[in-house]
Design a protein around this motif. Sequence first.
Motif, PDB file in Angstrom:
ATOM      1  N   GLY A  25      -2.370   5.224   3.070  1.00  0.00           N
ATOM      2  CA  GLY A  25      -3.361   4.359   2.439  1.00  0.00           C
ATOM      3  C   GLY A  25      -2.773   2.961   2.354  1.00  0.00           C
ATOM      4  N   LEU A  26      -2.907   2.340   1.178  1.00  0.00           N
ATOM      5  CA  LEU A  26      -2.392   0.981   1.018  1.00  0.00           C
ATOM      6  C   LEU A  26      -0.920   0.979   0.682  1.00  0.00           C
ATOM      7  CD1 LEU A  26      -4.796  -1.386  -0.863  1.00  0.00           C
ATOM      8  CD2 LEU A  26      -4.239  -1.197   1.547  1.00  0.00           C
ATOM      9  N   GLU A  27      -0.372   2.148   0.437  1.00  0.00           N
ATOM     10  CA  GLU A  27       1.005   2.191  -0.013  1.00  0.00           C
ATOM     11  C   GLU A  27       1.997   2.343   1.114  1.00  0.00           C
ATOM     12  OE1 GLU A  27       2.140   4.289  -3.861  1.00  0.00           O
ATOM     13  OE2 GLU A  27      -0.042   4.409  -3.725  1.00  0.00           O
ATOM     14  N   ALA A  28       3.096   1.606   1.003  1.00  0.00           N
ATOM     15  CA  ALA A  28       4.187   1.751   1.959  1.00  0.00           C
ATOM     16  C   ALA A  28       5.238   2.604   1.273  1.00  0.00           C
ATOM     17  CB  ALA A  28       4.736   0.381   2.321  1.00  0.00           C
ATOM     18  N   PRO A  85       2.638  -4.917   2.801  1.00  0.00           N
ATOM     19  CA  PRO A  85       2.954  -3.794   1.912  1.00  0.00           C
ATOM     20  C   PRO A  85       4.418  -3.367   2.018  1.00  0.00           C
ATOM     21  CG  PRO A  85       1.120  -3.222   3.405  1.00  0.00           C
ATOM     22  CD  PRO A  85       1.498  -4.642   3.688  1.00  0.00           C
ATOM     23  N   ALA A  86       5.022  -3.511   3.204  1.00  0.00           N
ATOM     24  CA  ALA A  86       6.435  -3.138   3.353  1.00  0.00           C
ATOM     25  C   ALA A  86       7.310  -4.046   2.492  1.00  0.00           C
ATOM     26  CB  ALA A  86       6.852  -3.235   4.821  1.00  0.00           C
ATOM     27  N   ALA A  87       6.944  -5.324   2.431  1.00  0.00           N
ATOM     28  CA  ALA A  87       7.730  -6.270   1.627  1.00  0.00           C
ATOM     29  C   ALA A  87       7.609  -5.942   0.140  1.00  0.00           C
ATOM     30  CB  ALA A  87       7.264  -7.696   1.901  1.00  0.00           C
ATOM     31  N   GLU A 105       3.898 -13.497   6.658  1.00  0.00           N
ATOM     32  CA  GLU A 105       3.022 -12.693   5.794  1.00  0.00           C
ATOM     33  C   GLU A 105       3.844 -11.907   4.771  1.00  0.00           C
ATOM     34  OE1 GLU A 105       1.179 -10.041   8.744  1.00  0.00           O
ATOM     35  OE2 GLU A 105       1.301  -8.416   7.303  1.00  0.00           O
ATOM     36  N   ALA A 106       5.020 -11.404   5.195  1.00  0.00           N
ATOM     37  CA  ALA A 106       5.857 -10.624   4.271  1.00  0.00           C
ATOM     38  C   ALA A 106       6.425 -11.525   3.179  1.00  0.00           C
ATOM     39  CB  ALA A 106       6.973  -9.935   5.037  1.00  0.00           C
ATOM     40  N   ALA A 107       6.706 -12.789   3.537  1.00  0.00           N
ATOM     41  CA  ALA A 107       7.338 -13.704   2.583  1.00  0.00           C
ATOM     42  C   ALA A 107       6.415 -14.067   1.431  1.00  0.00           C
ATOM     43  CB  ALA A 107       7.785 -14.972   3.315  1.00  0.00           C
ATOM     44  N   TRP A 108       5.138 -13.654   1.505  1.00  0.00           N
ATOM     45  CA  TRP A 108       4.214 -13.909   0.405  1.00  0.00           C
ATOM     46  C   TRP A 108       4.580 -13.148  -0.846  1.00  0.00           C
ATOM     47  CZ3 TRP A 108       1.284 -17.610  -0.784  1.00  0.00           C
ATOM     48  CH2 TRP A 108       0.792 -18.435   0.220  1.00  0.00           C
ATOM     49  N   VAL A 109       5.302 -12.052  -0.681  1.00  0.00           N
ATOM     50  CA  VAL A 109       5.611 -11.219  -1.844  1.00  0.00           C
ATOM     51  C   VAL A 109       6.689 -11.903  -2.669  1.00  0.00           C
ATOM     52  CG1 VAL A 109       6.470  -8.980  -2.594  1.00  0.00           C
ATOM     53  CG2 VAL A 109       5.011  -9.157  -0.584  1.00  0.00           C
ATOM     54  N   ARG A 110       6.376 -12.102  -3.946  1.00  0.00           N
ATOM     55  CA  ARG A 110       7.333 -12.774  -4.821  1.00  0.00           C
ATOM     56  C   ARG A 110       8.579 -11.911  -4.957  1.00  0.00           C
ATOM     57  NH1 ARG A 110       5.070 -13.534 -10.411  1.00  0.00           N
ATOM     58  NH2 ARG A 110       3.294 -14.418  -9.332  1.00  0.00           N
ATOM     59  N   ASP A 111       9.727 -12.520  -5.037  1.00  0.00           N
ATOM     60  CA  ASP A 111      11.012 -11.819  -5.205  1.00  0.00           C
ATOM     61  C   ASP A 111      11.447 -11.039  -3.979  1.00  0.00           C
ATOM     62  OD1 ASP A 111      10.863 -12.709  -7.799  1.00  0.00           O
ATOM     63  OD2 ASP A 111       9.948 -10.844  -8.520  1.00  0.00           O
ATOM     64  N   ALA A 112      10.708 -11.133  -2.882  1.00  0.00           N
ATOM     65  CA  ALA A 112      11.145 -10.385  -1.706  1.00  0.00           C
ATOM     66  C   ALA A 112      12.088 -11.262  -0.884  1.00  0.00           C
ATOM     67  CB  ALA A 112       9.943  -9.978  -0.860  1.00  0.00           C
ATOM     68  N   ALA A 113      13.189 -10.645  -0.404  1.00  0.00           N
ATOM     69  CA  ALA A 113      14.076 -11.350   0.522  1.00  0.00           C
ATOM     70  C   ALA A 113      13.671 -10.906   1.915  1.00  0.00           C
ATOM     71  CB  ALA A 113      15.520 -10.985   0.234  1.00  0.00           C
ATOM     72  N   THR A 127      -6.705  -7.717  -0.969  1.00  0.00           N
ATOM     73  CA  THR A 127      -7.387  -7.897   0.304  1.00  0.00           C
ATOM     74  C   THR A 127      -6.387  -8.119   1.436  1.00  0.00           C
ATOM     75  OG1 THR A 127      -9.290  -8.794  -0.847  1.00  0.00           O
ATOM     76  CG2 THR A 127      -9.140  -9.292   1.487  1.00  0.00           C
ATOM     77  N   SER A 128      -5.348  -8.904   1.164  1.00  0.00           N
ATOM     78  CA  SER A 128      -4.364  -9.198   2.212  1.00  0.00           C
ATOM     79  C   SER A 128      -3.596  -7.948   2.623  1.00  0.00           C
ATOM     80  CB  SER A 128      -3.381 -10.269   1.733  1.00  0.00           C
ATOM     81  OG  SER A 128      -4.071 -11.422   1.354  1.00  0.00           O
ATOM     82  N   MET A 129      -3.341  -7.048   1.666  1.00  0.00           N
ATOM     83  CA  MET A 129      -2.640  -5.805   1.994  1.00  0.00           C
ATOM     84  C   MET A 129      -3.439  -5.026   3.034  1.00  0.00           C
ATOM     85  SD  MET A 129       0.093  -4.942  -0.063  1.00  0.00           S
ATOM     86  CE  MET A 129       0.189  -3.746  -1.363  1.00  0.00           C
ATOM     87  N   ILE A 130      -4.755  -4.953   2.828  1.00  0.00           N
ATOM     88  CA  ILE A 130      -5.593  -4.208   3.764  1.00  0.00           C
ATOM     89  C   ILE A 130      -5.597  -4.903   5.117  1.00  0.00           C
ATOM     90  CG2 ILE A 130      -7.929  -3.333   4.186  1.00  0.00           C
ATOM     91  CD1 ILE A 130      -8.344  -3.442   1.143  1.00  0.00           C
ATOM     92  N   HIS A 131      -5.701  -6.226   5.097  1.00  0.00           N
ATOM     93  CA  HIS A 131      -5.720  -6.957   6.363  1.00  0.00           C
ATOM     94  C   HIS A 131      -4.372  -6.865   7.062  1.00  0.00           C
ATOM     95  CE1 HIS A 131      -9.650  -9.330   5.995  1.00  0.00           C
ATOM     96  NE2 HIS A 131      -9.674  -8.334   5.135  1.00  0.00           N
ATOM     97  N   SER A 132      -3.286  -6.806   6.279  1.00  0.00           N
ATOM     98  CA  SER A 132      -1.962  -6.665   6.865  1.00  0.00           C
ATOM     99  C   SER A 132      -1.845  -5.322   7.587  1.00  0.00           C
ATOM    100  CB  SER A 132      -0.893  -6.768   5.778  1.00  0.00           C
ATOM    101  OG  SER A 132       0.369  -6.418   6.271  1.00  0.00           O
ATOM    102  N   LEU A 133      -2.343  -4.261   6.930  1.00  0.00           N
ATOM    103  CA  LEU A 133      -2.279  -2.923   7.536  1.00  0.00           C
ATOM    104  C   LEU A 133      -3.069  -2.862   8.830  1.00  0.00           C
ATOM    105  CD1 LEU A 133      -2.656  -0.344   4.672  1.00  0.00           C
ATOM    106  CD2 LEU A 133      -0.755  -0.643   6.234  1.00  0.00           C
ATOM    107  N   SER A 134      -4.069  -3.734   8.971  1.00  0.00           N
ATOM    108  CA  SER A 134      -4.867  -3.735  10.186  1.00  0.00           C
ATOM    109  C   SER A 134      -4.389  -4.792  11.152  1.00  0.00           C
ATOM    110  CB  SER A 134      -6.331  -3.995   9.826  1.00  0.00           C
ATOM    111  OG  SER A 134      -6.748  -3.075   8.862  1.00  0.00           O
ATOM    112  N   GLY A 135      -3.277  -5.452  10.818  1.00  0.00           N
ATOM    113  CA  GLY A 135      -2.718  -6.462  11.714  1.00  0.00           C
ATOM    114  C   GLY A 135      -3.610  -7.685  11.854  1.00  0.00           C
ATOM    115  N   LEU A 136      -4.336  -8.027  10.776  1.00  0.00           N
ATOM    116  CA  LEU A 136      -5.304  -9.126  10.882  1.00  0.00           C
ATOM    117  C   LEU A 136      -4.847 -10.421  10.233  1.00  0.00           C
ATOM    118  CD1 LEU A 136      -8.734  -7.386  10.184  1.00  0.00           C
ATOM    119  CD2 LEU A 136      -7.804  -8.193  12.339  1.00  0.00           C
TER     120      LEU A 136
END
Length: 512
Positions: free
Chosen positions: A12-15, A123-125, A144-152, A245-254
Amino acid sequence: MVARTHTVAFEGLEARPVEVQCAVTAGMPAFAVVGRPDKAVSEARERVRAALGAMAIALPSRRISVNLSPADLPKEGSHFDLPIALAVLAALEVIPAELVENTVSLGELSLDGTLVAVAGALPAAVTAAARDATLICPEACGPEAAWVRDAAVLGAPSLAAVLRHFTGQSVLAAASPGEVTTEEAGSRDLRDIKGQERAKRALEVAAAGRHHLLMIGSPGSGKSMLAARMPGIMPPMSPHEILETSMIHSLSGLLGAGGISRRRPFREPHHTASVAAIVGGGRSARPGEISLAHNGVLFMDELPEFPRTVLETLRQPIECGEVVIARANAHVRYPCRFLLIAAANPCRCGHMHDAARACPRAPGCGDDYMGRISGPLLDRFDLRLEVPPVGLSDLSLPDSGDTTAQVRARVARAREIQEQRYADHPGVRVNAEAEGRLLEEVANPDAEGRALLMRAAERFGLTARGYHRVLKVARTIADLDGGGPVHRAHLAEALAFRQPGNDREGALVGNG
Ligand SMILES: Nc1ncnc2c1ncn2[C@@H]1O[C@H](COP(=O)(O)OP(=O)(O)O)[C@@H](O)[C@H]1O
Ligand SMILES: [Mg+2]
């Protein structure tokens, strides 16, 4: 020695975190991947072997075993190439094992070792950040991954670059978040539409309370034009909605170029699209159009042309804002809280109301055509209206009416009122989502209003659901009017928006 590194598997939406283990042992030369890999994951062996070969690293004539743990979680997709390659390199002691141990990585390898973009970096980030781990992904996925706060997040162009990073020759650069787009280029304004005041009002009410809207009108009357302007009059998404919304679009490569959009999505599936494409599912259980439209607009043009299976499958997700896709051994859930706008011609040829052009079967052809939309589905449209074509003389008039920005401001105020009203009711954000006692409480009409509603219920034979839908729309109209109590005028307007079809619930027949 067993080398370990990490990646994710999507459910689903979870990594979900996945540990990639690799051991090189004596025995018959082999390269095996176990732990419920699908075909794409099994094929990773060939890509990893070739990519390592491109860096002049040959696999030894020993037994290489890769295990993807937990073993009961199905692993799908091509993003396992990079973590498998890292685990193998660590097991071969080409890179220090302790450096890859706290790394989450994903990426597909081409045969020359270039890293190819994969879906799901966002979602991986989120998962990597929750584990305090660094995420290594293909360069194209970095923004796209760098959008997640606190993610390296480190973006890498190739396996060779990752190797140089871990052997200390040159470090990978931290990825920076992509651009935020608020307005779409050449934005379409509501003022471009001449006349159609009633339809524009319906759009405003729909946007304010997230009410589903059905427009019926002959071809060229401007239905598509109206629908396309809906995202513009809705307030920009909140940070929480953007992430969802971005998580879903990320999973679809959009997520093109990693840019995140504050603008609400507008999805317009064609009526020939399959159930899997629209609702979600298929072999890899990807989100469908209804989930890609989460927090935005789903526009179904030519609604009666959609296959019956699609229309009936839609009923459930429309009601609960979530779609459950059955897999062979699990269920995957995706959110789908969209605003549905549907358009339909009054009959197949489209000219039923035009005596000069109507087909010989008019008006019976209209009943046949609209009959394809089942009563229960029709009932889910809070707002239904006929869109008459504008005359040629009206088209030459100067622009009139409110601009998109003016309407958006009114919608935003009405949404604020609702947000405050439902602050203590989790799961309810807008009037369309209020049910039962809560609805009765917030949309309690005054005496005059109640009398009107009773008369209308009798005369039009409103069902219980229809009755509640009218109350919801009236509540929204009162919110656009400042948020006070629901008066007769609000109810009268709400009732007028249940035509055509309000004289016989479930059957779409014009009432003259
Ligand atoms: N009210 C209107 N104001 C300006 N142009 C209009 C209007 N209605 C229709 N048009 C013109 O007609 C074209 C067709 O409209 P469209 O939205 O595709 O109709 P429909 O979807 O109902 O078949 C538009 O691209 C536009 O040029
Ligand atoms: Mg159209």
